[in-house]
Write a protein that holds these residues in place. Structure first.
Motif, short mmCIF file in Angstrom:
data_model
loop_
_atom_site.label_atom_id
_atom_site.label_comp_id
_atom_site.label_asym_id
_atom_site.label_seq_id
_atom_site.Cartn_x
_atom_site.Cartn_y
_atom_site.Cartn_z
N ASP A 69 -2.27 5.36 -6.53
CA ASP A 69 -2.93 4.35 -5.92
C ASP A 69 -4.22 3.78 -6.75
O ASP A 69 -4.53 4.55 -7.47
CB ASP A 69 -3.35 4.42 -4.40
CG ASP A 69 -4.24 5.48 -4.21
OD1 ASP A 69 -5.48 5.51 -4.87
OD2 ASP A 69 -3.96 6.26 -3.22
N TYR A 71 -7.10 3.24 -5.30
CA TYR A 71 -8.32 3.33 -4.22
C TYR A 71 -9.38 3.93 -4.98
O TYR A 71 -10.65 3.79 -4.75
CB TYR A 71 -7.69 4.04 -3.07
CG TYR A 71 -6.72 3.17 -2.48
CD1 TYR A 71 -6.40 2.08 -2.52
CD2 TYR A 71 -5.91 4.31 -1.60
CE1 TYR A 71 -5.24 1.48 -1.91
CE2 TYR A 71 -4.79 3.36 -0.90
CZ TYR A 71 -4.51 2.09 -1.09
OH TYR A 71 -3.47 1.76 -0.49
N GLY A 99 -14.57 0.70 1.64
CA GLY A 99 -13.31 0.65 1.01
C GLY A 99 -12.02 0.86 1.83
O GLY A 99 -11.17 0.55 1.52
N VAL A 103 -8.73 -1.83 2.06
CA VAL A 103 -7.53 -1.21 1.91
C VAL A 103 -6.75 -1.33 3.33
O VAL A 103 -5.50 -2.09 3.16
CB VAL A 103 -7.20 0.21 1.63
CG1 VAL A 103 -6.05 0.82 1.72
CG2 VAL A 103 -7.81 0.61 0.33
N LEU A 111 -0.05 2.30 3.39
CA LEU A 111 -1.18 3.46 3.27
C LEU A 111 -0.55 4.28 4.48
O LEU A 111 -0.53 5.47 4.36
CB LEU A 111 -2.36 2.78 4.08
CG LEU A 111 -3.65 4.37 3.92
CD1 LEU A 111 -3.63 4.88 2.42
CD2 LEU A 111 -4.86 3.45 4.24
#
Length: 195
Positions: A69, A71, A99, A103, A111
């Motif tokens: 990912d 992230y 964050g 997301v 996710l």
């Protein structure tokens, strides 16, 4: 830091990013339908309408299609941008919750599927330590960039505690089948670190 705005990605980069997204989306769909162990790279590539070599250009292994990912760089940047007067744990808490909200707003279902697969698939769960170690290092480096005077051990322990809080929040969220609010769970987990 340069004040020149970043140029938007070109057509080639956008196509690569779209191919990568398509592969990952099709992989997650197949993993849900058939199970992780029962799904082959060839099936994922066919579903994404790419060759198996194209799959491997984007993901070195089948495990990577679940684990990968974007992230961590986002979180690292958010940590570094926190106000300098915040202590490290507070900076991590705010950056991680911010964050996760971003997301959660755009990739909630992906996710949830990815986290569930990691928690429930022994082959993926076994690799979690390596991935978390890298994430912990990224958190610690971002904290050091904010406060170079903090000891290495303190920075590493703070990063590890923050990662444990977020990981536990993610596990609780998956156990609720995504019905609980993930950013709120993460915030609550950080409160547990400071009773």
């Amino acid at each position: 830091m340069s004040s020149t705005p970043a140029r938007p990605p070109g057509l080639r980069d956008r196509k690569k990013a779209q191919t990568r997204r398509t592969i990952q989306e099709q992989a997650l769909r197949l993993f849900l339908a058939q199970g992780y162990q029962n799904t082959t790279v060839e099936e994922i590539a066919a579903a994404a309408d790419v060759s198996h070599m194209t799959f491997f250009r984007h993901f070195p292994t089948k495990e990577a299609v679940v684990e990968s990912d974007q992230y961590d760089p986002l979180i690292g940047r958010l940590i570094e941008e926190r106000p300098p007067q915040e202590d490290s744990l507070t900076a991590l808490r705010h950056a991680l919750v911010q964050g996760l909200k971003a997301v959660y707003a755009t990739d909630k279902e992906a996710l949830l599927v990815r986290t569930r697969l990691i928690l429930e698939t022994p082959a993926l769960r076994a690799r979690t330590w390596d991935n978390q170690y890298e994430t912990q290092r990224l958190f610690a480096e971002a904290l050091r960039a904010r406060d170079p005077g903090e000891s290495d051990l303190t920075t590493r322990v703070t990063a590890a505690a923050a990662l444990a809080a977020v990981t536990t929040a993610l596990a609780s969220w998956v156990e609720s089948d995504g019905t609980l609010d993930l950013p709120a769970l993460a915030d609550e987990a950080f409160h547990a670190l400071r009773p």
